[in-house]
Design an enzyme around this catalytic site. Structure first.
Site, short mmCIF file in Angstrom:
data_model
loop_
_atom_site.label_atom_id
_atom_site.label_comp_id
_atom_site.label_asym_id
_atom_site.label_seq_id
_atom_site.Cartn_x
_atom_site.Cartn_y
_atom_site.Cartn_z
N ASP A 138 0.79 -1.24 0.00
CA ASP A 138 0.00 0.00 0.00
C ASP A 138 0.83 1.29 0.00
OD1 ASP A 138 -1.93 -1.93 0.25
OD2 ASP A 138 -2.74 -1.20 2.14
N ASP B 154 -4.73 -0.74 -1.70
CA ASP B 154 -6.13 -0.52 -1.35
C ASP B 154 -6.84 -0.11 -2.63
OD1 ASP B 154 -6.19 -1.12 1.32
OD2 ASP B 154 -6.71 0.90 1.99
N HIS C 1 -10.62 0.60 -3.14
CA HIS C 1 -11.96 0.61 -2.57
C HIS C 1 -13.02 1.04 -3.61
CE1 HIS C 1 -10.40 -0.25 1.34
NE2 HIS C 1 -9.75 0.90 1.46
N HIS D 160 -16.04 1.17 6.49
CA HIS D 160 -14.61 1.50 6.49
C HIS D 160 -14.41 2.99 6.19
CE1 HIS D 160 -10.35 0.77 6.23
NE2 HIS D 160 -10.29 1.14 4.96
N HIS E 102 -10.49 7.20 0.99
CA HIS E 102 -9.12 7.06 0.50
C HIS E 102 -9.04 5.91 -0.51
CE1 HIS E 102 -9.44 4.24 3.89
NE2 HIS E 102 -8.61 3.47 3.19
N LYS F 183 -7.01 -4.90 -3.03
CA LYS F 183 -7.77 -5.35 -1.86
C LYS F 183 -8.77 -4.29 -1.41
CE LYS F 183 -4.09 -4.01 1.42
NZ LYS F 183 -4.80 -3.04 2.26
N CYS G 162 -1.80 -2.11 7.96
CA CYS G 162 -1.78 -3.07 6.85
C CYS G 162 -0.49 -3.89 6.80
CB CYS G 162 -2.02 -2.34 5.53
SG CYS G 162 -3.69 -1.63 5.45
#
Length: 200
Positions: free
Chosen positions: A10, A54, A56, A62, A79, A110, A152
């Site tokens: 990340d 990440d 999303h 979250h 984010h 992810k 993470c």
């Protein structure tokens, strides 16, 4: 025979200075890691390189709801929205990754619809789980770098150790959010989870 993977967790614009969820030292660490990845001796330690991001789409709680203040424990500012500039890997580091031709590079995404702190909750562009891919490549040991040490990076390391990989966090190539939590991890927390720590 042992086979080693480097997992870079990340290192994205939203997690570095100027991003929506910035971690102090992120850009400097990205630059140090990029330099290491241009070093043949460093890259030569590894048989596989993994990057996680990440990514999303709709991660539910979250993201703090509109008008609500995140608690920075389980809810966070928006984010790393899939496809956004903030979700990109830092360019200097991504260029170094793209320049690697001697070992396979696996890109893992992810958190599409969940928090997903661990890289092992992610999938490749072909929807292959990271654990399955590492096992199919014969990986036995992983080194872990990235952001953030106390979230993470920690969860990726714990999941790696739980899956039976020899697991090491590279302290020089990881930055965290809470200094006390990071210090506790390095003092004993990682060891208690079966995770080693090395400087580089």
């Amino acid at each position: 025979m042992r086979s080693n993977a480097l997992i870079v967790v990340d290192v994205q614009y939203d997690f570095c200075e100027g991003g929506s969820l910035a971690v102090v030292g992120g850009l400097g660490m990205a630059s140090r890691l990029a330099a290491a990845l241009r070093d043949e001796a460093f890259v030569g330690r590894y048989d596989v390189l993994v990057t996680t991001q990440d990514w999303h789409i709709d991660p539910g709680a979250h993201f703090a709801a509109a008008g609500q203040v995140p608690d920075f424990q389980t809810s966070w500012p928006v984010h790393c929205v899939a496809g956004s500039d903030g979700a990109r890997i830092i360019a200097e580091l991504d260029d170094a990754v793209a320049g690697i031709e001697t070992i396979p590079v696996i890109r893992v995404f992810k958190g599409h619809y969940s928090a997903a702190y661990s890289g092992f909750e992610g999938v490749t562009g072909d929807d292959e789980r990271l654990l399955d891919r590492l096992r199919s490549d014969g990986v036995t040991d992983v080194d872990i770098a990235g952001i953030a040490t106390d979230y993470c990076v920690k969860q990726t390391a714990i999941h790696a150790a739980d899956a039976g990989f020899g697991t090491t966090v590279l302290q020089d190539f990881a930055v965290g959010i809470d200094d006390a939590d990071v210090a506790a991890l390095y003092a004993s927390g990682f060891a208690a989870a079966g995770v080693s720590v090395r400087h580089r």
